[in-house]
Write a protein that holds these residues in place. Sequence first.
Motif, short mmCIF file in Angstrom:
data_model
loop_
_atom_site.label_atom_id
_atom_site.label_comp_id
_atom_site.label_asym_id
_atom_site.label_seq_id
_atom_site.Cartn_x
_atom_site.Cartn_y
_atom_site.Cartn_z
N LYS A 121 0.83 -1.22 0.00
CA LYS A 121 0.00 0.00 0.00
C LYS A 121 0.85 1.26 0.00
O LYS A 121 0.64 2.17 -0.80
N THR A 122 1.82 1.29 0.93
CA THR A 122 2.66 2.48 1.05
C THR A 122 3.47 2.70 -0.23
O THR A 122 3.55 3.82 -0.74
N SER A 123 4.02 1.61 -0.76
CA SER A 123 4.81 1.71 -1.98
C SER A 123 3.95 2.19 -3.14
O SER A 123 4.36 3.07 -3.92
N VAL A 157 0.85 6.78 6.52
CA VAL A 157 0.64 6.52 7.94
C VAL A 157 1.68 5.53 8.42
O VAL A 157 1.62 5.01 9.50
N ASP A 158 2.62 5.25 7.53
CA ASP A 158 3.59 4.21 7.78
C ASP A 158 4.90 4.82 8.26
O ASP A 158 5.55 5.52 7.52
N PRO A 159 5.28 4.55 9.49
CA PRO A 159 6.53 5.17 9.94
C PRO A 159 7.75 4.48 9.36
O PRO A 159 8.70 4.18 10.07
N VAL A 182 -3.89 8.96 -0.05
CA VAL A 182 -3.79 8.51 1.34
C VAL A 182 -3.43 7.04 1.42
O VAL A 182 -4.09 6.20 0.82
N ASP A 183 -2.40 6.77 2.17
CA ASP A 183 -1.98 5.40 2.43
C ASP A 183 -2.67 5.01 3.73
O ASP A 183 -2.66 5.77 4.68
N THR A 184 -3.28 3.84 3.77
CA THR A 184 -4.01 3.49 5.00
C THR A 184 -3.17 2.61 5.93
O THR A 184 -2.28 1.91 5.47
MG LIG Z 1 2.23 0.64 4.77
#
Ligand SMILES: [Mg+2]
Length: 391
Positions: free
Chosen positions: A33-35, A57-59, A162-164
């Motif tokens: 998702k983040t990628s 939302v990914d640290p 938005v990344d969840t």
């Molecule tokens: Mg992520």
Amino acid sequence: MAKPRNAESSQSIERLLASKEVIVVTGSGGVGKTSVAAALGASTATRLGGKVLVLTVDPARRLATALGLEAFGNVERQVDESLFVEAGFEAVGELWIAMLDTKASWDDLIVNHAPDSKTRDAILANKLYRNITGRFVQSHDYIAMERLHEIHTSGRYDLVIVDTPPTRNALDFLDAPERMADFFSSRLLRWLIAPARSKIVNRAAKPFTMVADRLLGAKFLTDIGEFFLLFQTLYDGFVERAQSVQRTLADQRTSFVVVTTPEPGPAGEAKFLLAELAKRDLSIGAVVANRMLPDAFVTRGAATSAKKLRGGAAELAETVSGRGIDADIAEGVLREIADRYDDFRLLAAQGAAVLEGLPADDAPVVGIPYLEDEIVNLSGVLELGEQLFTL
Ligand SMILES: [Mg+2]
Ligand SMILES: Nc1ncnc2c1ncn2[C@@H]1O[C@H](COP(=O)(O)OP(=O)(O)OP(=O)(O)O)[C@@H](O)[C@H]1O
């Protein structure tokens, strides 16, 4: 990699990025998702222009470093144009990144919406408030939606992606605003604030609170009561914003991108998510099938070649023996290669079948292959992005 179901997939992704104001990237844990959110943002900057924000939302500090930022934070930061040039691209638009800092976002919310400075300070100093906002998973979901809403309505960006968060259930994220509103009008809340509100009830509840305090730690219930009483002063604002966040999600200018991998687990979750989105009348922009095996595995010619390789392994091994190669060992190696190839072929076929079963309706299904290199810089993010536009 399975062929995109729709020959116009790449145009559809481009159209999606051009026509929407909010894109929510969702899917099972660890699917990319983040990628994909970062890749969609970077591609918007190279292909379409405008100002795009990826709200992650990914640290994952690695990604921050990769994009040339010391760290993500609630402050939105622009990815340097020179990094695009280094990666061999030209940025025609601006790529901005921000990471959701749950604690800071909650504090901002209280500062902006508390009715007066006394209430504001009391909430910020409340022990329970500090605990809840830092650790409560659902507070994370809710504040992500709040923040999205705030950024979107500010009009600072043409597109917000938005990344969840990796929640147990991606729907928690969608339902967070409504649940928050429900919570404020719940019985449990009324029961919790009663002792703090009323002296009479307070006296009646005293033996109970004393026992509870002894069991749960000093002042625990008092803290709870005070916290919710203070929080109730924000009630109207919360309900109003929760409803307006819901409206943003349902708006035609918002769309959802569901990411999955070909494994049955994540694909099953994607199926469920797609059905839920459809049930809620939310717009599905695309399904991204990430980490697919290459197409070569599913061609008929390849399967036949593998079969012949296995059948003719002894003969083939003979042709290379004598050059420092032992024929028996070479035969074993060739058979092993043919067997492994078949395993991959089966996996690729299973993956393709799994994707076929997704209820994507008219949304394009776009495949991204398994990339050999780890995504550690903007170049990797852009490479992933390019895959979204390759037919
Ligand atoms: Mg992520
Ligand atoms: N197509 C790809 N090929 C190879 N590696 C990939 C690909 N897509 C993502 N990855 C890698 O997979 C890992 C997980 O990706 P990512 O962090 O984007 O997933 P996520 O869905 O955001 O995870 P989480 O649910 O934990 O937030 C990362 O190391 C990323 O670099």
